[in-house]
Design a protein around this motif. Structure first.
Motif, PDB file in Angstrom:
ATOM      1  N   ALA A 110      29.710  27.107  41.970  1.00  0.00           N
ATOM      2  CA  ALA A 110      30.635  27.668  43.414  1.00  0.00           C
ATOM      3  C   ALA A 110      30.317  28.656  44.171  1.00  0.00           C
ATOM      4  CB  ALA A 110      31.919  27.560  42.601  1.00  0.00           C
ATOM      5  N   PRO A 111      30.540  28.549  45.176  1.00  0.00           N
ATOM      6  CA  PRO A 111      30.270  29.765  46.279  1.00  0.00           C
ATOM      7  C   PRO A 111      30.925  31.014  45.794  1.00  0.00           C
ATOM      8  CG  PRO A 111      31.095  27.760  47.590  1.00  0.00           C
ATOM      9  CD  PRO A 111      31.347  27.336  46.073  1.00  0.00           C
ATOM     10  N   VAL A 112      32.051  30.982  44.932  1.00  0.00           N
ATOM     11  CA  VAL A 112      32.425  32.135  44.587  1.00  0.00           C
ATOM     12  C   VAL A 112      31.823  32.955  43.323  1.00  0.00           C
ATOM     13  CG1 VAL A 112      33.775  31.178  42.438  1.00  0.00           C
ATOM     14  CG2 VAL A 112      35.075  33.192  43.599  1.00  0.00           C
ATOM     15  N   MET A 113      30.752  32.175  42.760  1.00  0.00           N
ATOM     16  CA  MET A 113      29.831  32.852  41.879  1.00  0.00           C
ATOM     17  C   MET A 113      28.719  33.747  42.662  1.00  0.00           C
ATOM     18  SD  MET A 113      28.527  33.211  39.065  1.00  0.00           S
ATOM     19  CE  MET A 113      26.808  33.835  38.319  1.00  0.00           C
ATOM     20  N   PRO A 114      28.810  34.952  42.475  1.00  0.00           N
ATOM     21  CA  PRO A 114      27.864  35.874  43.074  1.00  0.00           C
ATOM     22  C   PRO A 114      26.496  35.473  42.924  1.00  0.00           C
ATOM     23  CG  PRO A 114      29.451  37.201  42.084  1.00  0.00           C
ATOM     24  CD  PRO A 114      29.722  35.734  41.374  1.00  0.00           C
ATOM     25  N   ARG A 115      25.831  35.559  43.843  1.00  0.00           N
ATOM     26  CA  ARG A 115      24.162  35.383  43.851  1.00  0.00           C
ATOM     27  C   ARG A 115      23.818  36.800  43.701  1.00  0.00           C
ATOM     28  NH1 ARG A 115      27.078  30.877  43.914  1.00  0.00           N
ATOM     29  NH2 ARG A 115      25.998  29.032  44.928  1.00  0.00           N
ATOM     30  N   PHE A 116      23.402  37.269  42.182  1.00  0.00           N
ATOM     31  CA  PHE A 116      23.023  38.566  42.001  1.00  0.00           C
ATOM     32  C   PHE A 116      21.839  38.969  42.529  1.00  0.00           C
ATOM     33  CE2 PHE A 116      26.615  37.993  39.082  1.00  0.00           C
ATOM     34  CZ  PHE A 116      27.339  38.867  39.416  1.00  0.00           C
ATOM     35  N   ALA A 117      20.879  38.020  43.021  1.00  0.00           N
ATOM     36  CA  ALA A 117      19.629  38.241  43.588  1.00  0.00           C
ATOM     37  C   ALA A 117      19.924  38.971  44.942  1.00  0.00           C
ATOM     38  CB  ALA A 117      18.935  37.072  43.934  1.00  0.00           C
ATOM     39  N   GLU A 118      21.279  38.761  45.427  1.00  0.00           N
ATOM     40  CA  GLU A 118      21.535  39.343  46.710  1.00  0.00           C
ATOM     41  C   GLU A 118      22.503  40.435  46.511  1.00  0.00           C
ATOM     42  OE1 GLU A 118      23.051  35.911  49.192  1.00  0.00           O
ATOM     43  OE2 GLU A 118      21.530  34.775  48.704  1.00  0.00           O
ATOM     44  N   ALA A 119      23.547  40.111  45.618  1.00  0.00           N
ATOM     45  CA  ALA A 119      24.579  41.079  45.589  1.00  0.00           C
ATOM     46  C   ALA A 119      23.955  42.401  44.556  1.00  0.00           C
ATOM     47  CB  ALA A 119      25.931  40.485  44.782  1.00  0.00           C
ATOM     48  N   GLY A 120      23.197  42.137  43.794  1.00  0.00           N
ATOM     49  CA  GLY A 120      22.773  43.143  42.912  1.00  0.00           C
ATOM     50  C   GLY A 120      23.690  43.232  41.825  1.00  0.00           C
ATOM     51  N   ILE A 121      23.597  44.192  40.856  1.00  0.00           N
ATOM     52  CA  ILE A 121      24.208  44.607  39.683  1.00  0.00           C
ATOM     53  C   ILE A 121      24.540  46.022  39.678  1.00  0.00           C
ATOM     54  CG2 ILE A 121      24.410  44.570  37.074  1.00  0.00           C
ATOM     55  CD1 ILE A 121      22.903  42.004  37.061  1.00  0.00           C
ATOM     56  N   GLY A 122      25.799  46.387  39.840  1.00  0.00           N
ATOM     57  CA  GLY A 122      26.024  47.972  39.798  1.00  0.00           C
ATOM     58  C   GLY A 122      25.708  48.563  40.969  1.00  0.00           C
ATOM     59  N   GLY A 123      25.333  47.640  42.093  1.00  0.00           N
ATOM     60  CA  GLY A 123      24.842  48.518  43.227  1.00  0.00           C
ATOM     61  C   GLY A 123      23.483  48.533  43.587  1.00  0.00           C
ATOM     62  N   GLU A 124      22.760  48.049  42.545  1.00  0.00           N
ATOM     63  CA  GLU A 124      21.334  48.063  42.607  1.00  0.00           C
ATOM     64  C   GLU A 124      20.940  46.550  42.333  1.00  0.00           C
ATOM     65  OE1 GLU A 124      19.896  50.892  39.829  1.00  0.00           O
ATOM     66  OE2 GLU A 124      20.945  52.540  40.777  1.00  0.00           O
TER      67      GLU A 124
END
Length: 142
Positions: A110-124
């Motif tokens: 679902a689009p609500v799931m962050p794409r952590f490759a783009e969003a990062g984790i903890g700002g990184e």
């Protein structure tokens, strides 16, 4: 009864002392500032660096701060689905889902799931080690 006002100016010696003090203060400030930059790794810094051991990544803490808001404590579901089934996924499949929103079999999350490759984790930028730690944590759940 008239008061005689006697205004006195500064002597050359007093003016010279004040100027000397200002020059000395500016010199100390300038030297301190640039010495501090050199010590902190800024412009003009030498090759001196502090040795810092990297702490192991805590999958439970990462899950709590990154995933639990949607997938619930214990990965049992909430806004998002339960993640208990992902414990059986191959590490590469879990990583693909977390980083790019692609579940095994080519299903797009679902689009609500962050794409952590783009969003990062903890700002990184998300690291392989972080994703593996989260997956290991999910695998450890009953």
């Amino acid at each position: 009864m008239g008061e005689i006002s006697e205004e006195r100016g500064f002597s050359a010696r007093e003016i010279g002392a004040a100027v000397g003090f200002v020059v000395l203060a500016v010199g100390i400030a300038y030297t301190s500032y640039y010495t501090g930059i050199g010590m902190s790794g800024g412009a003009g810094a030498g090759e001196m660096t502090a040795a810092v051991a990297s702490a192991p990544v805590n999958g439970e803490a990462l899950y709590a701060s990154t995933c639990a808001g949607c997938h619930g404590a214990g990965a049992v579901g909430g806004i998002g689905p339960s993640l208990l089934g992902t414990a059986a996924w191959k590490p590469a499949d879990f990583q693909q889902a977390v980083l790019h929103g692609q579940a095994p079999g080519g299903r797009t999350l679902a689009p609500v799931m962050p794409r952590f490759a783009e969003a990062g984790i903890g700002g990184e930028t998300a690291t392989d080690e972080q994703i593996e730690a989260i997956h290991s944590y999910v695998q450890s759940l009953p």
